[in-house]
Motif scaffolding. Sequence first.
Motif, PDB file in Angstrom:
ATOM      1  N   GLN A 144       0.817  -1.217   0.000  1.00  9.36           N
ATOM      2  CA  GLN A 144       0.000   0.000   0.000  1.00  9.36           C
ATOM      3  C   GLN A 144       0.850   1.266   0.000  1.00  9.36           C
ATOM      4  OE1 GLN A 144      -3.442   0.058  -0.319  1.00  9.36           O
ATOM      5  NE2 GLN A 144      -3.049   2.236  -0.680  1.00  9.36           N
ATOM      6  N   LYS A 145       2.018   1.240   0.651  1.00  9.64           N
ATOM      7  CA  LYS A 145       2.885   2.426   0.688  1.00  9.64           C
ATOM      8  C   LYS A 145       3.351   2.803  -0.720  1.00  9.64           C
ATOM      9  CE  LYS A 145       6.648   4.548   3.205  1.00  9.64           C
ATOM     10  NZ  LYS A 145       6.070   5.859   3.040  1.00  9.64           N
ATOM     11  N   VAL A 146       3.628   1.807  -1.556  1.00 13.84           N
ATOM     12  CA  VAL A 146       4.027   2.063  -2.948  1.00 13.84           C
ATOM     13  C   VAL A 146       2.878   2.764  -3.678  1.00 13.84           C
ATOM     14  CG1 VAL A 146       4.649   0.972  -5.140  1.00 13.84           C
ATOM     15  CG2 VAL A 146       5.616   0.112  -3.001  1.00 13.84           C
ATOM     16  N   VAL A 147       1.681   2.233  -3.547  1.00 16.83           N
ATOM     17  CA  VAL A 147       0.505   2.824  -4.189  1.00 16.83           C
ATOM     18  C   VAL A 147       0.316   4.258  -3.694  1.00 16.83           C
ATOM     19  CG1 VAL A 147      -2.005   2.667  -4.463  1.00 16.83           C
ATOM     20  CG2 VAL A 147      -0.614   0.588  -4.514  1.00 16.83           C
ATOM     21  N   ASP A 148       0.410   4.467  -2.393  1.00 13.38           N
ATOM     22  CA  ASP A 148       0.217   5.804  -1.819  1.00 13.38           C
ATOM     23  C   ASP A 148       1.206   6.821  -2.384  1.00 13.38           C
ATOM     24  OD1 ASP A 148      -1.870   4.832  -0.297  1.00 13.38           O
ATOM     25  OD2 ASP A 148      -0.687   4.666   1.545  1.00 13.38           O
ATOM     26  N   GLU A 149       2.458   6.454  -2.509  1.00 12.46           N
ATOM     27  CA  GLU A 149       3.463   7.386  -3.035  1.00 12.46           C
ATOM     28  C   GLU A 149       3.188   7.744  -4.496  1.00 12.46           C
ATOM     29  OE1 GLU A 149       5.598   9.143  -1.354  1.00 12.46           O
ATOM     30  OE2 GLU A 149       5.070   8.109   0.495  1.00 12.46           O
ATOM     31  N   VAL A 150       2.808   6.763  -5.293  1.00 10.79           N
ATOM     32  CA  VAL A 150       2.474   7.021  -6.699  1.00 10.79           C
ATOM     33  C   VAL A 150       1.276   7.977  -6.769  1.00 10.79           C
ATOM     34  CG1 VAL A 150       1.634   5.982  -8.844  1.00 10.79           C
ATOM     35  CG2 VAL A 150       3.448   4.851  -7.535  1.00 10.79           C
ATOM     36  N   LEU A 151       0.268   7.740  -5.935  1.00 11.17           N
ATOM     37  CA  LEU A 151      -0.914   8.602  -5.920  1.00 11.17           C
ATOM     38  C   LEU A 151      -0.567  10.026  -5.482  1.00 11.17           C
ATOM     39  CD1 LEU A 151      -3.595   6.184  -4.427  1.00 11.17           C
ATOM     40  CD2 LEU A 151      -3.135   6.698  -6.827  1.00 11.17           C
ATOM     41  N   HIS A 152       0.342  10.156  -4.532  1.00  8.51           N
ATOM     42  CA  HIS A 152       0.772  11.499  -4.103  1.00  8.51           C
ATOM     43  C   HIS A 152       1.390  12.263  -5.265  1.00  8.51           C
ATOM     44  CE1 HIS A 152      -0.323  10.824  -0.013  1.00  8.51           C
ATOM     45  NE2 HIS A 152       0.657   9.994   0.262  1.00  8.51           N
TER      46      HIS A 152
ATOM     47  N   GLU B 149       0.303  17.032  -9.066  1.00  8.18           N
ATOM     48  CA  GLU B 149       0.145  17.652 -10.384  1.00  8.18           C
ATOM     49  C   GLU B 149      -1.302  18.067 -10.657  1.00  8.18           C
ATOM     50  OE1 GLU B 149       2.543  18.433 -12.553  1.00  8.18           O
ATOM     51  OE2 GLU B 149       4.179  17.528 -11.409  1.00  8.18           O
ATOM     52  N   GLY B 150      -2.210  17.709  -9.758  1.00  7.28           N
ATOM     53  CA  GLY B 150      -3.589  18.172  -9.864  1.00  7.28           C
ATOM     54  C   GLY B 150      -4.469  17.462 -10.875  1.00  7.28           C
ATOM     55  N   ILE B 151      -4.153  16.227 -11.204  1.00  7.17           N
ATOM     56  CA  ILE B 151      -4.967  15.464 -12.161  1.00  7.17           C
ATOM     57  C   ILE B 151      -5.769  14.404 -11.384  1.00  7.17           C
ATOM     58  CG2 ILE B 151      -4.908  13.895 -14.150  1.00  7.17           C
ATOM     59  CD1 ILE B 151      -4.116  16.732 -14.888  1.00  7.17           C
ATOM     60  N   PRO B 152      -7.055  14.248 -11.688  1.00  5.13           N
ATOM     61  CA  PRO B 152      -7.852  13.231 -10.995  1.00  5.13           C
ATOM     62  C   PRO B 152      -7.404  11.811 -11.346  1.00  5.13           C
ATOM     63  CG  PRO B 152      -9.247  14.624 -12.398  1.00  5.13           C
ATOM     64  CD  PRO B 152      -7.831  15.019 -12.638  1.00  5.13           C
TER      65      PRO B 152
ATOM     66  N   ALA C 230       7.641  10.477  -8.561  1.00  7.12           N
ATOM     67  CA  ALA C 230       7.971  10.984  -9.897  1.00  7.12           C
ATOM     68  C   ALA C 230       7.214  10.229 -10.983  1.00  7.12           C
ATOM     69  CB  ALA C 230       9.477  10.921 -10.137  1.00  7.12           C
ATOM     70  N   ILE C 231       7.048   8.911 -10.835  1.00  3.97           N
ATOM     71  CA  ILE C 231       6.312   8.176 -11.866  1.00  3.97           C
ATOM     72  C   ILE C 231       4.832   8.569 -11.847  1.00  3.97           C
ATOM     73  CG2 ILE C 231       5.748   6.020 -10.660  1.00  3.97           C
ATOM     74  CD1 ILE C 231       6.695   4.577 -13.279  1.00  3.97           C
ATOM     75  N   GLY C 232       4.278   8.826 -10.660  1.00  8.31           N
ATOM     76  CA  GLY C 232       2.907   9.334 -10.577  1.00  8.31           C
ATOM     77  C   GLY C 232       2.797  10.722 -11.195  1.00  8.31           C
ATOM     78  N   SER C 233       3.763  11.555 -10.898  1.00  9.52           N
ATOM     79  CA  SER C 233       3.815  12.904 -11.468  1.00  9.52           C
ATOM     80  C   SER C 233       3.914  12.842 -12.986  1.00  9.52           C
ATOM     81  CB  SER C 233       5.005  13.657 -10.883  1.00  9.52           C
ATOM     82  OG  SER C 233       5.116  14.931 -11.432  1.00  9.52           O
ATOM     83  N   ASN C 234       4.723  11.908 -13.497  1.00  8.43           N
ATOM     84  CA  ASN C 234       4.882  11.774 -14.947  1.00  8.43           C
ATOM     85  C   ASN C 234       3.587  11.340 -15.631  1.00  8.43           C
ATOM     86  OD1 ASN C 234       7.490  12.673 -14.947  1.00  8.43           O
ATOM     87  ND2 ASN C 234       8.401  10.640 -15.018  1.00  8.43           N
ATOM     88  N   ALA C 235       2.788  10.541 -14.955  1.00 11.47           N
ATOM     89  CA  ALA C 235       1.485  10.177 -15.521  1.00 11.47           C
ATOM     90  C   ALA C 235       0.635  11.431 -15.704  1.00 11.47           C
ATOM     91  CB  ALA C 235       0.781   9.169 -14.606  1.00 11.47           C
ATOM     92  N   ALA C 236       0.628  12.286 -14.693  1.00 15.82           N
ATOM     93  CA  ALA C 236      -0.134  13.535 -14.773  1.00 15.82           C
ATOM     94  C   ALA C 236       0.461  14.475 -15.815  1.00 15.82           C
ATOM     95  CB  ALA C 236      -0.160  14.204 -13.405  1.00 15.82           C
ATOM     96  N   ARG C 237       1.781  14.529 -15.895  1.00 19.64           N
ATOM     97  CA  ARG C 237       2.441  15.396 -16.869  1.00 19.64           C
ATOM     98  C   ARG C 237       2.190  14.919 -18.299  1.00 19.64           C
ATOM     99  NH1 ARG C 237       7.557  18.310 -15.103  1.00 19.64           N
ATOM    100  NH2 ARG C 237       6.936  19.127 -13.085  1.00 19.64           N
ATOM    101  N   LEU C 238       2.014  13.626 -18.483  1.00 20.50           N
ATOM    102  CA  LEU C 238       1.652  13.101 -19.797  1.00 20.50           C
ATOM    103  C   LEU C 238       0.300  13.684 -20.223  1.00 20.50           C
ATOM    104  CD1 LEU C 238       2.179  11.138 -22.158  1.00 20.50           C
ATOM    105  CD2 LEU C 238       1.166   9.333 -20.753  1.00 20.50           C
TER     106      LEU C 238
END
Length: 124
Positions: free
Chosen positions: A23-31, A36-39, A101-109
Amino acid sequence: MRMDFDAPKPEIKVVHGKNITYQKVVDEVLHGIEEEGIPFSIEELEETNPVELAFRGAELSHLGVGIGITENEVVLHYIKLKEDHPIFKIPAYSNEATLRAIGSNAARLVKRMPFKNLDNTELS
């Protein structure tokens, strides 16, 4: 005027395997996505291959962006790419900054912004 409440929401789809123990991995990706402000939305599937999970997430996402998370790996995928060619793959044991960063990159995409390097610096 008729309102369609069943219309797909524009969101990144984060998909993980059943019986989650990371769950900690999932939480960090979601953060990272949140910053980046994307749903986003989260879904649990039987699949255990992170690339297939990410691609399935991209298929389910109205934005065409999916993240697959398993015990061993985190994968970012885009619907316009071949299923076996995701954008990023990182180990699930990566540090918090890399997971964000990988979560952020999804939003940046979605926002069409430059990606963060997975050591959390800007790529040009």
